[in-house]
Design an enzyme around this catalytic site. Structure first.
Site, PDB file in Angstrom:
ATOM      1  N   GLU A 129      -1.834  -8.722   4.084  1.00  0.00           N
ATOM      2  CA  GLU A 129      -1.689  -9.090   5.508  1.00  0.00           C
ATOM      3  C   GLU A 129      -3.044  -9.256   6.188  1.00  0.00           C
ATOM      4  OE1 GLU A 129      -1.393  -6.080   4.414  1.00  0.00           O
ATOM      5  OE2 GLU A 129      -2.302  -4.703   5.863  1.00  0.00           O
ATOM      6  N   HIS A 164      -4.004  -5.145   0.593  1.00  0.00           N
ATOM      7  CA  HIS A 164      -3.485  -5.506   1.916  1.00  0.00           C
ATOM      8  C   HIS A 164      -3.504  -7.019   2.124  1.00  0.00           C
ATOM      9  CE1 HIS A 164      -2.818  -1.588   3.840  1.00  0.00           C
ATOM     10  NE2 HIS A 164      -3.753  -1.174   3.009  1.00  0.00           N
ATOM     11  N   CYS A 186       0.832  -1.217   0.000  1.00  0.00           N
ATOM     12  CA  CYS A 186       0.000   0.000   0.000  1.00  0.00           C
ATOM     13  C   CYS A 186       0.865   1.265   0.000  1.00  0.00           C
ATOM     14  CB  CYS A 186      -0.988  -0.046   1.170  1.00  0.00           C
ATOM     15  SG  CYS A 186      -2.291   1.188   1.010  1.00  0.00           S
TER      16      CYS A 186
END
Ligand code: MN
Length: 257
Positions: free
Chosen positions: A236, A234, A131
């Site tokens: 994660e 994202h 990001c």
């Protein structure tokens, strides 16, 4: 009394973890921390750390330090770096004034991350830029950003979540013959989205690896480096249930090993 003394002098046993440590070497992955100005505290969401550990690396959280000697040490001792999401980069870094829609940047974090990114690129360290991380990579290599998508880009997709809403999902098109297409074995995946900024002018040394339907760059890489990838989404937040996101972290940690 004797029992207490005996216990104190007992030889410590070697924990399983220590034994493991002598047998295998996990890559050390530096992650620059974010910064909370109000509380003067370093800050990083645990999911970034968890994702690296999940993929077999040891996450090492880094404070800000732009000294040449520190950067040199970090690049020689650590095996790779992952840059996390966070606040907007200062547009002064790419020659623009701050728009009203751009969030107040953290000059400290910008400076520390840019210095570390440059040092890591010079020493060919593997980099996974997430990001803001991908946007920073682009600016570091002389690209520019949309400061605010809603006012600067005629988009058809929602890339930014409204407060308390779940992240929107959208499809991305992965360019054939790119490392991400090879890794995943497909050219379309669904990703989450929580960005109101994006790459505007791509840095000359970056290549587009994936785009959204409304022509935003969603992933980039450097063709002349072993592993320098940026993703706008994202992973994660997804890797536990999403194979492409898990594969991304594994590929990065493998590259660091
Ligand atoms: Mn998006």
């Amino acid at each position: 009394m004797d029992k207490v003394r005996d216990a104190a002098f007992e030889e410590p046993t070697i924990a399983d973890d220590d034994r493991h440590c002598k047998q295998s070497v996990k890559p050390l992955i530096g992650i620059p921390s974010g910064w909370n100005e109000q509380s003067q505290a370093y800050h990083l969401e645990a999911r970034y750390v968890d994702a690296i550990a999940f993929a077999g690396g040891i996450p090492v959280l880094l404070p800000f330090d732009t000294r040449e000697s520190t950067l040199c040490e970090l690049c020689s001792r650590l095996d790779g770096f992952m840059f996390a999401g966070g606040r907007d980069l200062s547009p002064l870094l790419y020659g623009e004034e701050l728009l009203p829609e751009t969030r107040e940047p953290s000059e400290k974090r910008d400076a520390a991350e840019l210095a570390l990114a440059r040092a890591a690129l010079e020493t060919d360290k593997p980099l996974l830029m997430i990001c803001r991380g991908m946007q920073l990579l682009n600016v570091c290599l002389e690209g520019t950003l949309f400061q605010d998508l809603p006012t600067q880009h005629s988009r058809t997709l929602v890339h930014w979540r409204v407060e308390n809403e779940p992240d929107p999902m959208h499809q991305i098109e992965i360019a054939k013959d790119t490392p991400l297409a090879f890794l995943l074995g497909k050219t379309q995946i669904e990703v989450n989205s929580r960005h109101h900024q994006a790459i505007r002018t791509l840095a000359p040394s970056l290549r587009v690896m994936a785009t959204s339907e409304d022509d935003l760059i969603e992933a980039v890489y450097m063709a002349d480096k072993p592993f320098v990838w940026g993703v706008q989404w994202h992973p994660e937040l997804l890797y536990r249930d999403d194979e492409p996101s898990a594969a991304l972290f594994r590929a990065f940690v493998d590259a660091c090993g």
